[in-house]
Design a protein around this motif. Structure first.
Motif, mmCIF file in Angstrom:
data_model
loop_
_atom_site.group_PDB
_atom_site.id
_atom_site.type_symbol
_atom_site.label_atom_id
_atom_site.label_comp_id
_atom_site.label_asym_id
_atom_site.label_seq_id
_atom_site.Cartn_x
_atom_site.Cartn_y
_atom_site.Cartn_z
ATOM 1 N N ARG A 8 0.935 -1.048 0.081
ATOM 2 C CA ARG A 8 0.200 0.066 0.157
ATOM 3 C C ARG A 8 0.819 1.487 0.025
ATOM 4 N NH1 ARG A 8 -3.206 -3.050 3.517
ATOM 5 N NH2 ARG A 8 -2.384 -2.048 5.461
ATOM 6 N N ALA A 11 2.237 1.607 -3.517
ATOM 7 C CA ALA A 11 1.245 1.982 -4.434
ATOM 8 C C ALA A 11 0.943 3.554 -4.167
ATOM 9 C CB ALA A 11 0.002 1.270 -4.236
ATOM 10 N N SER A 12 0.902 4.055 -2.772
ATOM 11 C CA SER A 12 0.577 5.512 -2.589
ATOM 12 C C SER A 12 1.822 6.327 -3.199
ATOM 13 C CB SER A 12 0.682 5.386 -1.059
ATOM 14 O OG SER A 12 0.312 7.075 -1.064
ATOM 15 N N LYS A 14 3.748 5.476 -5.684
ATOM 16 C CA LYS A 14 3.691 5.518 -6.978
ATOM 17 C C LYS A 14 2.824 6.530 -7.616
ATOM 18 C CE LYS A 14 4.574 1.596 -8.742
ATOM 19 N NZ LYS A 14 4.549 0.259 -9.322
ATOM 20 N N ARG A 15 1.484 6.650 -7.072
ATOM 21 C CA ARG A 15 0.679 7.219 -7.322
ATOM 22 C C ARG A 15 0.930 8.708 -7.217
ATOM 23 N NH1 ARG A 15 -5.283 7.443 -7.829
ATOM 24 N NH2 ARG A 15 -6.034 9.571 -7.304
ATOM 25 N N ASN A 49 1.383 0.832 -15.863
ATOM 26 C CA ASN A 49 0.965 1.045 -14.359
ATOM 27 C C ASN A 49 0.131 2.369 -14.520
ATOM 28 O OD1 ASN A 49 2.445 -1.222 -13.842
ATOM 29 N ND2 ASN A 49 3.579 -0.145 -12.265
ATOM 30 N N TYR A 52 -3.571 1.663 -14.237
ATOM 31 C CA TYR A 52 -4.254 1.035 -12.884
ATOM 32 C C TYR A 52 -4.540 2.436 -12.017
ATOM 33 C CZ TYR A 52 -3.866 -1.048 -8.513
ATOM 34 O OH TYR A 52 -4.117 -1.691 -7.073
ATOM 35 N N TYR A 53 -3.879 3.501 -12.049
ATOM 36 C CA TYR A 53 -4.356 4.439 -11.251
ATOM 37 C C TYR A 53 -5.000 5.648 -11.816
ATOM 38 C CZ TYR A 53 -0.437 2.688 -8.408
ATOM 39 O OH TYR A 53 0.362 1.607 -7.679
ATOM 40 N N PHE A 54 -4.776 5.810 -13.267
ATOM 41 C CA PHE A 54 -5.608 6.698 -13.910
ATOM 42 C C PHE A 54 -6.157 6.285 -15.293
ATOM 43 C CE2 PHE A 54 -2.275 8.902 -11.326
ATOM 44 C CZ PHE A 54 -3.040 9.759 -10.634
#
Length: 209
Positions: A8, A11-12, A14-15, A49, A52-54
């Motif tokens: 998590r 992932a945070s 990377k975002r 990737n 995955y986020y946007f």
């Protein structure tokens, strides 16, 4: 459990890298010229990737606007530590002038986005041109609060309720001055425009009573 927490956190992070990259690349290249691959490259993230986020470029534009809002809030929070509202406003102008080289190359980050997105003609609630306008209104509201505080407690310590200058109008003059000098610095590729016009804004702020 630890592995789940680590995932998590990664992932945070990377975002956040993608959001920061979106803000930089969209400022430098504009919305239409920017691709998701450009942003992935800037963030050093595999392009797959990004989806995955946007899911869309518009989502990345919103992320960039969120990033601009965070930067604005961080700046005004630092300025709020100054005891005098005039000094806060002058420090804001000085912060703008410090970015003169960037402004000469690319213009104001939020202003250039507003100009580009405004041409889409969406205008509906929740549309991107409305959202970028909200960032600018946030700055206007902060500036108006400073002018309001100056108006109520002048340098002589007296209240000035009859002052004809409306704080909202003064805030509009200030931010318009910034947008204008950013636009001209960019159009002329001359950072000196920011220096000269910033000095005029500082003199103007000193002249207000």
């Amino acid at each position: 459990m630890t592995n789940s927490v680590d995932r998590r956190v990664r992932a945070s992070q990377k975002r956040q890298r993608l959001m920061a990259a979106a803000a930089r690349v969209l400022h430098e290249q504009g919305v239409e010229r920017t691709t998701l691959a450009d942003i992935a490259r800037e963030a050093d993230v595999p392009v797959g990737n990004v989806y995955y986020y946007f899911k869309t470029k518009d989502e990345l534009v919103r992320a960039a606007l969120d990033e601009h809002t965070v930067h604005l809030d961080e700046l005004t929070a630092r300025l709020d530590q100054l005891p005098d509202p005039r000094d806060r406003l002058k420090a804001l102008v000085e912060a703008w002038v410090e970015q003169r080289d960037v402004a000469a190359r690319y213009g104001c980050p939020t202003g250039t986005l507003a100009a580009e997105l405004g041409k889409r003609g969406e205008g509906s609630e929740g549309s991107l041109d409305t959202e970028v306008g909200a960032v600018i209104r946030r700055l206007l509201e902060w500036a108006a609060r400073q002018f309001r505080e100056m108006r109520l407690s002048g340098s002589d310590g007296a209240d000035h309720p009859a002052d004809p200058d409306d704080p909202d109008d003064l805030a509009l003059t200030l931010v318009s001055g910034y947008q204008g000098m950013s636009l001209l610095a960019n159009a002329l590729r001359d950072p000196g425009v920011m220096t000269r016009e910033g000095a005029r804004l500082l003199t103007w702020l000193d002249s207000l009573r």
